[in-house]
Each structure stands twice: as structure tokens, then as C-alpha cells.
Design a protein around this motif. Structure first.
Motif, PDB file in Angstrom:
ATOM      1  N   SER A   1      -2.734   7.084  -7.229  1.00 45.10           N
ATOM      2  CA  SER A   1      -3.492   6.210  -5.377  1.00 45.10           C
ATOM      3  C   SER A   1      -4.847   7.163  -4.867  1.00 45.10           C
ATOM      4  N   GLU A   2      -4.364   7.902  -5.472  1.00 46.93           N
ATOM      5  CA  GLU A   2      -5.626   9.097  -5.195  1.00 46.93           C
ATOM      6  C   GLU A   2      -6.989   8.410  -5.607  1.00 46.93           C
ATOM      7  N   THR A   3      -6.853   8.879  -6.892  1.00 49.14           N
ATOM      8  CA  THR A   3      -7.836   7.721  -7.788  1.00 49.14           C
ATOM      9  C   THR A   3      -8.625   6.681  -7.680  1.00 49.14           C
ATOM     10  N   CYS A   4      -7.575   5.981  -7.722  1.00 46.60           N
ATOM     11  CA  CYS A   4      -7.626   4.480  -7.491  1.00 46.60           C
ATOM     12  C   CYS A   4      -8.004   4.587  -6.037  1.00 46.60           C
ATOM     13  N   ARG A   5      -8.221   4.768  -4.939  1.00 49.99           N
ATOM     14  CA  ARG A   5      -8.110   5.002  -3.332  1.00 49.99           C
ATOM     15  C   ARG A   5      -7.374   3.867  -2.899  1.00 49.99           C
ATOM     16  N   PHE A   6      -6.453   3.900  -3.771  1.00 48.33           N
ATOM     17  CA  PHE A   6      -5.501   2.650  -3.409  1.00 48.33           C
ATOM     18  C   PHE A   6      -4.981   3.435  -2.692  1.00 48.33           C
ATOM     19  N   CYS A   7      -5.339   3.678  -1.281  1.00 46.03           N
ATOM     20  CA  CYS A   7      -4.270   4.667  -0.329  1.00 46.03           C
ATOM     21  C   CYS A   7      -4.823   3.600   1.184  1.00 46.03           C
TER      22      CYS A   7
ATOM     23  N   CYS B   1       1.235  -1.214  -0.355  1.00 41.57           N
ATOM     24  CA  CYS B   1       0.255  -0.002  -0.471  1.00 41.57           C
ATOM     25  C   CYS B   1       0.734   0.805   0.006  1.00 41.57           C
ATOM     26  N   PRO B   2       0.417   2.043  -0.796  1.00 41.10           N
ATOM     27  CA  PRO B   2       1.412   3.606  -0.848  1.00 41.10           C
ATOM     28  C   PRO B   2       1.449   3.948   0.841  1.00 41.10           C
ATOM     29  N   ASP B   3       2.440   4.784   0.985  1.00 42.43           N
ATOM     30  CA  ASP B   3       2.080   5.843   1.967  1.00 42.43           C
ATOM     31  C   ASP B   3       0.564   6.572   2.291  1.00 42.43           C
ATOM     32  N   THR B   4       0.344   7.171   1.027  1.00 40.30           N
ATOM     33  CA  THR B   4       0.142   8.726   1.252  1.00 40.30           C
ATOM     34  C   THR B   4      -0.994   8.434   0.100  1.00 40.30           C
ATOM     35  N   CYS B   5      -2.019   9.278   0.059  1.00 45.80           N
ATOM     36  CA  CYS B   5      -3.721   9.492  -0.775  1.00 45.80           C
ATOM     37  C   CYS B   5      -3.088  10.456  -1.713  1.00 45.80           C
ATOM     38  N   LYS B   6      -2.413  10.339  -2.775  1.00 43.08           N
ATOM     39  CA  LYS B   6      -2.036  11.098  -3.501  1.00 43.08           C
ATOM     40  C   LYS B   6      -1.331  10.479  -5.621  1.00 43.08           C
ATOM     41  N   ASP B   7      -2.315  11.557  -5.769  1.00 45.40           N
ATOM     42  CA  ASP B   7      -1.829  11.042  -7.240  1.00 45.40           C
ATOM     43  C   ASP B   7      -0.262  11.684  -7.651  1.00 45.40           C
ATOM     44  N   GLN B   8       0.401  11.280  -8.465  1.00 44.93           N
ATOM     45  CA  GLN B   8       1.270  11.335  -9.061  1.00 44.93           C
ATOM     46  C   GLN B   8       1.146  12.189 -10.267  1.00 44.93           C
TER      47      GLN B   8
ATOM     48  N   HIS C   1     -12.340   1.557 -12.441  1.00 42.69           N
ATOM     49  CA  HIS C   1     -11.654   1.594 -14.051  1.00 42.69           C
ATOM     50  C   HIS C   1     -10.805   0.813 -13.970  1.00 42.69           C
ATOM     51  N   SER C   2     -10.835   0.656 -15.571  1.00 39.37           N
ATOM     52  CA  SER C   2     -10.225  -1.304 -15.287  1.00 39.37           C
ATOM     53  C   SER C   2      -8.812  -0.809 -15.131  1.00 39.37           C
ATOM     54  N   LEU C   3      -8.554   0.381 -14.971  1.00 35.00           N
ATOM     55  CA  LEU C   3      -6.502   0.882 -15.266  1.00 35.00           C
ATOM     56  C   LEU C   3      -6.400   0.775 -13.897  1.00 35.00           C
ATOM     57  N   CYS C   4      -7.464   1.009 -12.816  1.00 29.90           N
ATOM     58  CA  CYS C   4      -7.039   0.887 -11.401  1.00 29.90           C
ATOM     59  C   CYS C   4      -6.938  -0.234 -10.655  1.00 29.90           C
ATOM     60  N   GLY C   5      -7.079  -1.839 -11.507  1.00 30.84           N
ATOM     61  CA  GLY C   5      -6.927  -2.933 -11.121  1.00 30.84           C
ATOM     62  C   GLY C   5      -5.730  -3.361 -11.474  1.00 30.84           C
ATOM     63  N   ASN C   6      -4.656  -2.190 -11.974  1.00 33.29           N
ATOM     64  CA  ASN C   6      -3.412  -2.650 -12.631  1.00 33.29           C
ATOM     65  C   ASN C   6      -2.085  -1.835 -11.243  1.00 33.29           C
TER      66      ASN C   6
ATOM     67  N   CYS D   1      -3.437   9.909 -14.532  1.00 35.91           N
ATOM     68  CA  CYS D   1      -4.202   9.223 -14.006  1.00 35.91           C
ATOM     69  C   CYS D   1      -5.603  10.141 -14.152  1.00 35.91           C
ATOM     70  N   ASP D   2      -5.711  10.857 -15.316  1.00 34.39           N
ATOM     71  CA  ASP D   2      -7.454  11.184 -15.673  1.00 34.39           C
ATOM     72  C   ASP D   2      -7.539  10.057 -16.279  1.00 34.39           C
ATOM     73  N   ASP D   3      -7.200   9.229 -16.981  1.00 31.78           N
ATOM     74  CA  ASP D   3      -7.776   8.246 -18.114  1.00 31.78           C
ATOM     75  C   ASP D   3      -8.258   7.560 -17.654  1.00 31.78           C
ATOM     76  N   ALA D   4      -8.671   7.561 -16.100  1.00 35.15           N
ATOM     77  CA  ALA D   4      -9.540   6.419 -14.897  1.00 35.15           C
ATOM     78  C   ALA D   4     -10.508   7.437 -14.949  1.00 35.15           C
ATOM     79  N   ASP D   5     -10.613   8.382 -14.983  1.00 35.91           N
ATOM     80  CA  ASP D   5     -12.076   9.230 -15.368  1.00 35.91           C
ATOM     81  C   ASP D   5     -12.412   8.878 -14.023  1.00 35.91           C
ATOM     82  N   GLU D   6     -11.741   9.775 -12.901  1.00 33.83           N
ATOM     83  CA  GLU D   6     -12.061   9.231 -11.303  1.00 33.83           C
ATOM     84  C   GLU D   6     -12.842   8.491 -10.919  1.00 33.83           C
TER      85      GLU D   6
END
Length: 229
Positions: free
Chosen positions: A48-54, A6-13, A35-40, A26-31
Motif C-alpha cells: 500500500s505504501e509503494t502503490c500509494r493505495f492508502c 482502502c487499507p487502514d495504513t500506508c505500509k508495505d507488507q 507501475h502496472s502491478l499497482c493496478g492489481n 513490493c520491490d518489483d514495482a520499482d518504487e
């Protein structure tokens, strides 16, 4: 959790990241965190913010649609100039001591207890001052979990964007052709003035399929009525 990835923080790079041979932003995940991209993993780690991977601690500590927060949250001591004095609180504590509702953090996180929910889901126009800065509803990027929406003054000004509003104003239909789980209103089509309305549920439609003749029910109970495209 198991792999410790898990990343340390919720912040898109910023910038692009390579995913399966393609450069993505990150915009390609359409917020959309689903989105399928967030499965990668590589993409989710980059966005991490867009994908809620945090860490869940970095997620919103307030509820959606004016319900009390179910987690602890931090209240800053307003009398402390340096704002270094903070305490963890819960809505249960506010229920036991309503004076806690004087804090803006609590008004935002315990609207049921504090009675601070706006009347409707409608963003106000213009700017609002938040921590010394002038902000507009657009600054929350249409994201109800944006940090700005954790601020009571901003959330009150931008109640639709922040989903800080009565749940009755929220959508009464499901996502992706699933039955609604809440009551909804059906208008009597034989009443010209459309003043005769009744509350219905998909369970009622299941017991009486004739209710599916109503367009409102076709939209809200597509599983029961077989009306999904």
C-alpha cells in the motif's frame, strides 16, 4: 471509497504476494505507484505504501519543492515532555502568527511562509540526528514522501532526496514526452562563451517553431517540436 476497500495504513507488507500466477514483492514495482502491478488490487493491498493505495491522511502533509502545505498538519508542543499535547495547524495560521514558525514541523510544512527553504537541491554527506537516531539520506529510500522527509532537520540535510528545495532546481521538462509547463532556459548557440541565455516556454515554441532548432527546446517541448522518440 465506494467499495470500502482502502487499507487502514500506508505500509508495505514483507514477503511475496501472488499476482496473476506470479510471486511478486513490493520491490518489483520499482518504487513507482503508477507501475502496472499497482493496478492489481491484491498487489496494491499488499504494497500500500509503494502503490500509494492508502488513506490520504497517511500521505505526506508537506508540499513538494518548497511550497506551503495545503492541508492541516500536527504540531507537537515542545514544552510537553510526554509529547501528548498536539495541535492542528495550517500555513495560513503561520502567516497570521509567524511565531508558529519556531516549530520544526512548521518550518518543514510552510517553507514559503517561514523562509526555511534551503538554497539548493543537494544532499549533504554523513549522518544527521533525527529524534535521537543517526540517519543518512539513503535511509529515506529515494522517496520524498518517506516519513523521515517530514522532519525539518532531515529534509534540510537531504534536500534533494526529500525534494525540499527551490522549484527552480527541479526538472524543467515533462515526463513521458509531454511539453514542459514551466519556463526554461535556452542558451544562444552562437555565443561561444554560452553566457547569453533566454527564458522560453513551449507556448513560445508553438508561436515560433524555429525555436525548436535549440536542443533545449527539443527536449522540453517534444509535443510542439515533434521530437519524441
Amino acid at each position: 471509497e465506494t467499495c470500502g476497500t482502502c487499507p487502514d495504513t500506508c505500509k508495505d507488507q514483507s514477503g511475496l504476494v501472488e499476482v496473476d500466477g506470479n510471486l511478486e514483492s513490493c520491490d518489483d514495482a520499482d518504487e513507482n505507484w503508477e507501475h502496472s502491478l499497482c493496478g492489481n488490487f491484491i498487489f496494491a493491498n499488499h504494497c500500500s505504501e509503494t502503490c500509494r493505495f492508502c488513506p490520504i491522511d497517511d500521505a505526506a502533509d508537506y508540499g513538494e519543492y518548497c511550497v506551503n502545505s495545503e492541508v492541516d498538519f500536527v504540531v507537537t508542543d515542545p514544552d510537553n515532555v510526554n509529547a501528548t499535547s498536539v495541535q492542528k495547524k495550517t500555513c495560513e495560521a503561520a502567516d497570521n502568527d509567524n511565531a508558529i514558525c519556531d516549530h520544526d514541523e512548521v518550518k518543514r510544512r510552510c517553507p514559503e511562509t517561514c523562509g526555511t527553504c534551503p538554497d539548493t537541491c543537494k544532499d549533504q554527506s554523513g549522518l544527521v540526528e533525527v529524534d535521537g537516531n543517526l540517519e543518512s539520506c539513503d535511509d529515506a529510500d529515494e522517496n520524498w514522501e518517506h516519513s523521515l522527509c517530514g522532519n525539518f532537520i532531515f529534509a534540510n540535510h537531504c534536500s534533494e532526496t526529500c525534494r525540499f528545495c527551490p522549484i527552480d532546481d527541479a526538472a524543467d521538462y515533462g515526463e513521458y514526452c509531454v511539453n514542459s509547463e514551466v519556463d526554461f532556459v535556452v542558451t544562444d548557440p552562437d555565443n561561444v562563451n554560452a553566457t547569453s541565455v533566454q527564458k522560453k516556454t513551449c507556448e513560445a515554441a508553438d508561436n515560433d517553431n524555429a525555436i525548436c532548432d535549440h536542443d533545449e527546446v527539443k527536449r522540453r517541448c517534444p509535443e510542439t517540436c515533434g521530437t519524441c522518440p
